[in-house]
Write a protein that holds these residues in place. Structure first.
Motif, PDB file in Angstrom:
ATOM      1  N   LEU A   1       1.069  -0.582  -0.011  1.00  0.00           N
ATOM      2  CA  LEU A   1       0.200  -0.188  -0.198  1.00  0.00           C
ATOM      3  C   LEU A   1       0.675   0.942   0.186  1.00  0.00           C
ATOM      4  O   LEU A   1       1.831   1.967   0.794  1.00  0.00           O
ATOM      5  N   SER A   2       0.456   2.525  -0.992  1.00  0.00           N
ATOM      6  CA  SER A   2       1.102   3.959  -1.203  1.00  0.00           C
ATOM      7  C   SER A   2       1.972   4.366   0.203  1.00  0.00           C
ATOM      8  O   SER A   2       2.443   4.495   0.379  1.00  0.00           O
ATOM      9  N   PHE A   3       0.755   4.304   1.143  1.00  0.00           N
ATOM     10  CA  PHE A   3       0.897   4.764   2.241  1.00  0.00           C
ATOM     11  C   PHE A   3       1.923   3.902   3.910  1.00  0.00           C
ATOM     12  O   PHE A   3       1.588   4.686   4.744  1.00  0.00           O
ATOM     13  N   ILE A   4       2.279   3.162   3.554  1.00  0.00           N
ATOM     14  CA  ILE A   4       3.078   2.152   4.466  1.00  0.00           C
ATOM     15  C   ILE A   4       4.236   1.808   4.203  1.00  0.00           C
ATOM     16  O   ILE A   4       4.575   1.103   2.727  1.00  0.00           O
ATOM     17  N   ASP A   5       5.684   1.668   4.006  1.00  0.00           N
ATOM     18  CA  ASP A   5       5.819   1.972   4.163  1.00  0.00           C
ATOM     19  C   ASP A   5       7.110   0.526   3.693  1.00  0.00           C
ATOM     20  O   ASP A   5       8.604   0.749   3.215  1.00  0.00           O
ATOM     21  N   ARG A   6       6.434  -0.536   3.752  1.00  0.00           N
ATOM     22  CA  ARG A   6       6.725  -1.939   3.316  1.00  0.00           C
ATOM     23  C   ARG A   6       5.703  -2.317   3.468  1.00  0.00           C
ATOM     24  O   ARG A   6       4.733  -2.151   3.015  1.00  0.00           O
TER      25      ARG A   6
ATOM     26  N   LYS B   1      -9.862  12.544   9.031  1.00  0.00           N
ATOM     27  CA  LYS B   1     -10.757  12.081   8.360  1.00  0.00           C
ATOM     28  C   LYS B   1     -11.162  11.874   7.309  1.00  0.00           C
ATOM     29  O   LYS B   1     -11.144  10.245   6.830  1.00  0.00           O
ATOM     30  N   GLU B   2     -10.798  12.851   6.227  1.00  0.00           N
ATOM     31  CA  GLU B   2     -10.591  12.732   4.838  1.00  0.00           C
ATOM     32  C   GLU B   2      -9.340  11.480   4.262  1.00  0.00           C
ATOM     33  O   GLU B   2      -8.909  10.568   3.039  1.00  0.00           O
ATOM     34  N   THR B   3      -8.209  11.775   5.102  1.00  0.00           N
ATOM     35  CA  THR B   3      -6.953  10.790   5.021  1.00  0.00           C
ATOM     36  C   THR B   3      -7.547   9.109   5.150  1.00  0.00           C
ATOM     37  O   THR B   3      -7.540   8.736   4.410  1.00  0.00           O
ATOM     38  N   LEU B   4      -8.100   9.420   6.684  1.00  0.00           N
ATOM     39  CA  LEU B   4      -8.562   7.880   6.628  1.00  0.00           C
ATOM     40  C   LEU B   4      -9.189   7.555   5.777  1.00  0.00           C
ATOM     41  O   LEU B   4      -9.592   5.978   5.291  1.00  0.00           O
ATOM     42  N   LYS B   5     -10.465   8.122   5.062  1.00  0.00           N
ATOM     43  CA  LYS B   5     -11.077   7.581   3.929  1.00  0.00           C
ATOM     44  C   LYS B   5     -10.682   7.607   2.650  1.00  0.00           C
ATOM     45  O   LYS B   5     -11.169   5.860   2.062  1.00  0.00           O
ATOM     46  N   THR B   6      -9.926   7.608   2.512  1.00  0.00           N
ATOM     47  CA  THR B   6      -8.312   7.242   1.182  1.00  0.00           C
ATOM     48  C   THR B   6      -7.743   6.136   1.458  1.00  0.00           C
ATOM     49  O   THR B   6      -7.584   5.915   0.654  1.00  0.00           O
ATOM     50  N   ARG B   7      -7.186   5.727   2.346  1.00  0.00           N
ATOM     51  CA  ARG B   7      -6.733   5.063   2.628  1.00  0.00           C
ATOM     52  C   ARG B   7      -7.022   3.607   2.805  1.00  0.00           C
ATOM     53  O   ARG B   7      -7.490   2.550   2.427  1.00  0.00           O
ATOM     54  N   LEU B   8      -8.447   3.970   3.484  1.00  0.00           N
ATOM     55  CA  LEU B   8     -10.313   2.555   3.117  1.00  0.00           C
ATOM     56  C   LEU B   8     -10.321   2.520   1.973  1.00  0.00           C
ATOM     57  O   LEU B   8      -9.929   1.491   2.100  1.00  0.00           O
ATOM     58  N   LYS B   9     -10.162   3.594   1.165  1.00  0.00           N
ATOM     59  CA  LYS B   9     -10.607   2.794   0.355  1.00  0.00           C
ATOM     60  C   LYS B   9      -8.734   2.221  -0.842  1.00  0.00           C
ATOM     61  O   LYS B   9      -9.579   1.469  -2.048  1.00  0.00           O
ATOM     62  N   GLN B  10      -8.371   2.590  -0.433  1.00  0.00           N
ATOM     63  CA  GLN B  10      -6.804   1.547  -0.749  1.00  0.00           C
ATOM     64  C   GLN B  10      -6.714   0.706  -0.766  1.00  0.00           C
ATOM     65  O   GLN B  10      -6.536  -0.373  -1.273  1.00  0.00           O
ATOM     66  N   LEU B  11      -6.277   0.435   0.419  1.00  0.00           N
ATOM     67  CA  LEU B  11      -7.182  -0.890   1.101  1.00  0.00           C
ATOM     68  C   LEU B  11      -8.397  -1.493   0.223  1.00  0.00           C
ATOM     69  O   LEU B  11      -7.694  -3.039   0.006  1.00  0.00           O
TER      70      LEU B  11
END
Length: 361
Positions: free
Chosen positions: A165-170, A196-206
């Motif tokens: 995932l792009s928001f995890i460095d490994r 909040k918005e970052t949380l929603k974006t990262r959930l969408k990526q997941l």
């Protein structure tokens, strides 16, 4: 250092003692004498059936769920020594409106899964145990599990052996149960500190990276508004607020907190007004920098108290917006935790007084 060593030695001795068959009743009496009368808020996240399929469920593997048999054992044993009272009555005791003549327990179900209610309801009715369901309005409207549960569920059912995932460095390895649960908990912890918005974006990526669970099966659904309204007719059931989206409070803006706390409470009031207790349940931790602002929002919305995940018991005079709780989970024997909490507090007081006297001499 000496204080910690002395306390650890005493607690180790008691930990051995509680494993003895005859010790339960003695420990309870000792703990209450040491602690004094108090209230224990026991939180239960989810209940599953005692089947091979459910024992392989990601929430059970992650220890956020217990089986019906485990729930029955916990509740029966606790109810025998600690009578369960309603959340509403507990507020009267904590706020000093009524005298607390005996230690009591309050049962909170953190997520109103249909399956949990179906399994537990006969047991609660048979033993006449009052229970409070924590409701988040968005889950009631769309029937989806909370976002943190969804992460655990998706990772547990993922088909791939590695996740990037792009928001995890490994890259996260998903080769076995242990790696999957470790990855899920890492993601929950990481995302819980996002806005909040970052949380929603990262959930969408997941969701895009792990698409196997596009639609939750019926067994994973949350109670509907109609089912909640029906439960509200049962005098054993009451409801508390879990917010609107179950947003974490670590890095929340005041505007988002307003929507989460006040907006969620207003919506719930329209659904189950007569059975709604003005109490908030923190889904995760919170940042101390926002504490006063959050409490002010809660008070402005009519809330009288808030229960956190901080481990401990409660007494009259405690901070009503930072009440402690004890989890009903596989990883802990909450009743023993409750008893040991009382002894721990008493040992703290004893050692502090003893060491103070030694220094005076």
């Amino acid at each position: 250092m000496l204080f910690r060593t002395s306390k650890d030695s005493i607690m180790s001795a008691f930990s051995f003692f509680v494993k003895l068959p005859f010790s339960k009743s003695i420990l309870h009496k000792m703990s209450e004498l040491a602690r004094g009368k108090c209230l224990a808020f026991f939180t239960l996240h989810r209940v599953l059936e005692d089947t091979q399929e459910d024992l392989a469920h990601p929430h059970f593997l992650n220890r956020t769920a217990i089986t019906l048999k485990q729930a029955q054992t916990f509740l029966t044993r606790m109810h025998r020594r600690l009578p369960f009272i309603s959340l509403e009555n507990s507020l009267d005791y904590l706020m000093g409106r009524r005298s607390l003549n005996q230690s009591s327990a309050v049962l909170l179900i953190e997520v109103p899964y249909i399956k949990t209610i179906r399994l537990l309801k006969p047991l609660l009715e048979e033993q006449k145990i009052p229970v409070t369901l924590v409701l988040a309005t968005e889950s009631l409207n769309d029937g989806r599990m909370p976002w943190m549960d969804e992460i655990i569920y998706r990772i547990g059912n993922a088909e791939q052996s590695e996740l990037t995932l792009s928001f995890i460095d490994r890259s996260l390895s998903l080769n076995n149960v242990r790696e999957r649960m470790a990855a899920a908990n890492l993601l929950v912890e990481h995302i819980s500190h996002a806005k909040k918005e970052t949380l929603k974006t990262r959930l969408k990526q997941l969701r895009e990276a792990v698409p196997e669970v596009a639609v939750h099966p019926a067994s994973e659904r949350i109670c509907t508004v109609e089912q909640i309204e029906k439960l509200s007719l049962n005098p054993l059931f009451s409801f508390a607020s879990g917010g609107k989206y179950r947003l974490p409070f670590y890095d929340i803006s005041l505007e988002d907190a307003q929507t989460e706390i006040v907006g969620g409470m207003t919506e719930l009031s329209g659904m189950v007004h007569r059975s709604l207790v003005p109490v908030y349940f923190y889904p995760l931790g919170s940042d101390k920098r926002r504490k006063q602002d959050i409490v002010r929002l809660m008070m402005d919305s009519g809330l009288k108290a808030a229960v956190s995940r901080d481990i401990g018991v409660c007494r009259p005079g405690d901070n009503m917006f930072r009440l402690h709780s004890l989890p009903l989970a596989q990883s802990s024997d909450s009743f023993t935790q409750f008893e040991m909490q009382g002894l721990s507090d008493a040992i703290d007081d004893f050692l502090l007084v003893t060491m103070a006297k030694d220094r005076e001499l």
